[in-house]
Design a protein around this motif. Sequence first.
Motif, PDB file in Angstrom:
ATOM      1  N   GLY A   2       0.796  -1.220   0.000  1.00 37.69           N
ATOM      2  CA  GLY A   2       0.000   0.000   0.000  1.00 37.69           C
ATOM      3  C   GLY A   2       0.832   1.277   0.000  1.00 37.69           C
ATOM      4  N   LEU A   3       2.092   1.176  -0.433  1.00 40.68           N
ATOM      5  CA  LEU A   3       2.985   2.330  -0.386  1.00 40.68           C
ATOM      6  C   LEU A   3       3.061   3.091  -1.702  1.00 40.68           C
ATOM      7  CD1 LEU A   3       5.950   0.749   1.625  1.00 40.68           C
ATOM      8  CD2 LEU A   3       3.988   2.032   2.496  1.00 40.68           C
ATOM      9  N   ALA A   4       2.900   2.411  -2.815  1.00 40.70           N
ATOM     10  CA  ALA A   4       3.024   3.030  -4.143  1.00 40.70           C
ATOM     11  C   ALA A   4       2.185   2.229  -5.131  1.00 40.70           C
ATOM     12  CB  ALA A   4       4.489   3.056  -4.582  1.00 40.70           C
ATOM     13  N   LEU A   5       2.001   2.800  -6.320  1.00 38.64           N
ATOM     14  CA  LEU A   5       1.238   2.107  -7.362  1.00 38.64           C
ATOM     15  C   LEU A   5       2.012   2.091  -8.669  1.00 38.64           C
ATOM     16  CD1 LEU A   5      -2.303   3.624  -6.740  1.00 38.64           C
ATOM     17  CD2 LEU A   5      -1.543   1.308  -6.166  1.00 38.64           C
ATOM     18  N   GLU A   6       1.877   0.998  -9.386  1.00 42.38           N
ATOM     19  CA  GLU A   6       2.457   0.920 -10.729  1.00 42.38           C
ATOM     20  C   GLU A   6       1.574   1.769 -11.656  1.00 42.38           C
ATOM     21  OE1 GLU A   6       0.773  -0.817 -13.375  1.00 42.38           O
ATOM     22  OE2 GLU A   6      -0.861  -1.333 -12.026  1.00 42.38           O
ATOM     23  N   PRO A   7       2.079   2.116 -12.848  1.00 40.91           N
ATOM     24  CA  PRO A   7       1.384   3.098 -13.701  1.00 40.91           C
ATOM     25  C   PRO A   7      -0.084   2.804 -14.006  1.00 40.91           C
ATOM     26  CG  PRO A   7       3.587   2.735 -14.532  1.00 40.91           C
ATOM     27  CD  PRO A   7       3.378   1.738 -13.422  1.00 40.91           C
ATOM     28  N   ARG A   8      -0.425   1.566 -14.338  1.00 38.12           N
ATOM     29  CA  ARG A   8      -1.814   1.279 -14.709  1.00 38.12           C
ATOM     30  C   ARG A   8      -2.763   1.526 -13.542  1.00 38.12           C
ATOM     31  NH1 ARG A   8      -5.118  -2.627 -13.973  1.00 38.12           N
ATOM     32  NH2 ARG A   8      -3.586  -4.136 -13.255  1.00 38.12           N
ATOM     33  N   GLY A  11      -6.190   7.742 -10.340  1.00 42.97           N
ATOM     34  CA  GLY A  11      -5.964   9.175 -10.480  1.00 42.97           C
ATOM     35  C   GLY A  11      -4.849   9.727  -9.601  1.00 42.97           C
ATOM     36  N   VAL A  12      -3.836   8.902  -9.361  1.00 39.48           N
ATOM     37  CA  VAL A  12      -2.691   9.355  -8.572  1.00 39.48           C
ATOM     38  C   VAL A  12      -1.409   9.133  -9.382  1.00 39.48           C
ATOM     39  CG1 VAL A  12      -3.816   8.906  -6.359  1.00 39.48           C
ATOM     40  CG2 VAL A  12      -2.392   7.139  -7.388  1.00 39.48           C
ATOM     41  N   ALA A  13      -0.340   9.749  -8.944  1.00 42.29           N
ATOM     42  CA  ALA A  13       0.943   9.580  -9.620  1.00 42.29           C
ATOM     43  C   ALA A  13       1.492   8.174  -9.350  1.00 42.29           C
ATOM     44  CB  ALA A  13       1.936  10.627  -9.124  1.00 42.29           C
ATOM     45  N   PRO A  14       2.138   7.586 -10.341  1.00 44.42           N
ATOM     46  CA  PRO A  14       2.708   6.243 -10.156  1.00 44.42           C
ATOM     47  C   PRO A  14       4.072   6.298  -9.455  1.00 44.42           C
ATOM     48  CG  PRO A  14       3.164   6.993 -12.368  1.00 44.42           C
ATOM     49  CD  PRO A  14       2.327   8.069 -11.713  1.00 44.42           C
ATOM     50  N   PHE A  15       4.565   5.122  -9.065  1.00 43.01           N
ATOM     51  CA  PHE A  15       5.927   5.009  -8.569  1.00 43.01           C
ATOM     52  C   PHE A  15       6.851   5.720  -9.548  1.00 43.01           C
ATOM     53  CE2 PHE A  15      10.057   2.972  -8.632  1.00 43.01           C
ATOM     54  CZ  PHE A  15      10.397   2.997  -7.294  1.00 43.01           C
ATOM     55  N   PRO A  16       7.792   6.545  -9.097  1.00 43.02           N
ATOM     56  CA  PRO A  16       8.357   6.598  -7.758  1.00 43.02           C
ATOM     57  C   PRO A  16       7.617   7.473  -6.751  1.00 43.02           C
ATOM     58  CG  PRO A  16       9.676   7.969  -9.192  1.00 43.02           C
ATOM     59  CD  PRO A  16       8.615   7.314 -10.051  1.00 43.02           C
ATOM     60  N   HIS A  17       6.465   8.024  -7.125  1.00 41.50           N
ATOM     61  CA  HIS A  17       5.634   8.722  -6.125  1.00 41.50           C
ATOM     62  C   HIS A  17       5.193   7.706  -5.090  1.00 41.50           C
ATOM     63  CE1 HIS A  17       2.579  11.280  -4.368  1.00 41.50           C
ATOM     64  NE2 HIS A  17       1.747  10.255  -4.493  1.00 41.50           N
ATOM     65  N   MET A  18       5.258   8.085  -3.851  1.00 43.21           N
ATOM     66  CA  MET A  18       4.823   7.204  -2.765  1.00 43.21           C
ATOM     67  C   MET A  18       3.489   7.701  -2.198  1.00 43.21           C
ATOM     68  SD  MET A  18       7.185   4.818  -2.441  1.00 43.21           S
ATOM     69  CE  MET A  18       7.241   4.171  -0.788  1.00 43.21           C
ATOM     70  N   LEU A  19       2.569   6.765  -2.000  1.00 39.52           N
ATOM     71  CA  LEU A  19       1.300   7.103  -1.351  1.00 39.52           C
ATOM     72  C   LEU A  19       1.531   7.342   0.139  1.00 39.52           C
ATOM     73  CD1 LEU A  19      -0.897   4.357  -3.046  1.00 39.52           C
ATOM     74  CD2 LEU A  19      -0.723   6.787  -3.667  1.00 39.52           C
ATOM     75  N   ARG A  20       2.407   6.543   0.705  1.00 36.81           N
ATOM     76  CA  ARG A  20       2.884   6.717   2.074  1.00 36.81           C
ATOM     77  C   ARG A  20       4.247   6.063   2.163  1.00 36.81           C
ATOM     78  NH1 ARG A  20      -1.025   2.244   3.415  1.00 36.81           N
ATOM     79  NH2 ARG A  20       0.264   0.774   4.547  1.00 36.81           N
ATOM     80  N   TRP A  21       5.008   6.388   3.201  1.00 41.76           N
ATOM     81  CA  TRP A  21       6.386   5.939   3.280  1.00 41.76           C
ATOM     82  C   TRP A  21       6.602   4.754   4.197  1.00 41.76           C
ATOM     83  CZ3 TRP A  21       9.964   7.438  -0.086  1.00 41.76           C
ATOM     84  CH2 TRP A  21       9.728   8.622  -0.812  1.00 41.76           C
ATOM     85  N   LEU A  22       5.678   4.476   5.093  1.00 37.03           N
ATOM     86  CA  LEU A  22       5.829   3.376   6.046  1.00 37.03           C
ATOM     87  C   LEU A  22       4.743   2.336   5.854  1.00 37.03           C
ATOM     88  CD1 LEU A  22       6.607   5.320   9.345  1.00 37.03           C
ATOM     89  CD2 LEU A  22       8.245   4.225   7.809  1.00 37.03           C
TER      90      LEU A  22
END
Length: 159
Positions: free
Chosen positions: A135-141, A147-158
Amino acid sequence: MFADPLTQRLADFVIGLGIDVTAGELPDDTFLPGVDIRFGGLVIDERRLAHPGDILHEAGHIAVTEPEGRKAERLEPTDGEEMAALAWSWAALTHLELDPGVVFHPEGYKGDAGWLVETFTSGGAIGVPLLQYYGLALEPRQAAERGVAPFPHMLRWLR
């Protein structure tokens, strides 16, 4: 706390995520010179710290460990957690706008630092499926679907 501005910047980032960082003396036999994981936090011996970017990699190990396992005296990362820590480190250096060589330096990663930089730079996803599972990041698809930025953007860090 630390004399080197980069070391201090990385320590501040890690502290801001909720991971403890302390300055202290470490023995010569730590896995990475000058930084060690102890009870869910980092101990940094600035005199022995060979590569400040190792702070991010070690913080990545703490970050991808299950919360209940994070405070153990010593972490024993699985192969999957090692891959997730690589991806986490890439996301952190991207977020901090650092040169990849700060973390992926030639003396680390069993000689594969250059290959790792090439892989992540070209959109490789080593460890990203685990970051997504945690639950930390998402792949592009999936990021596009949500509707969020993909990795390397992190949804949360821990985790």
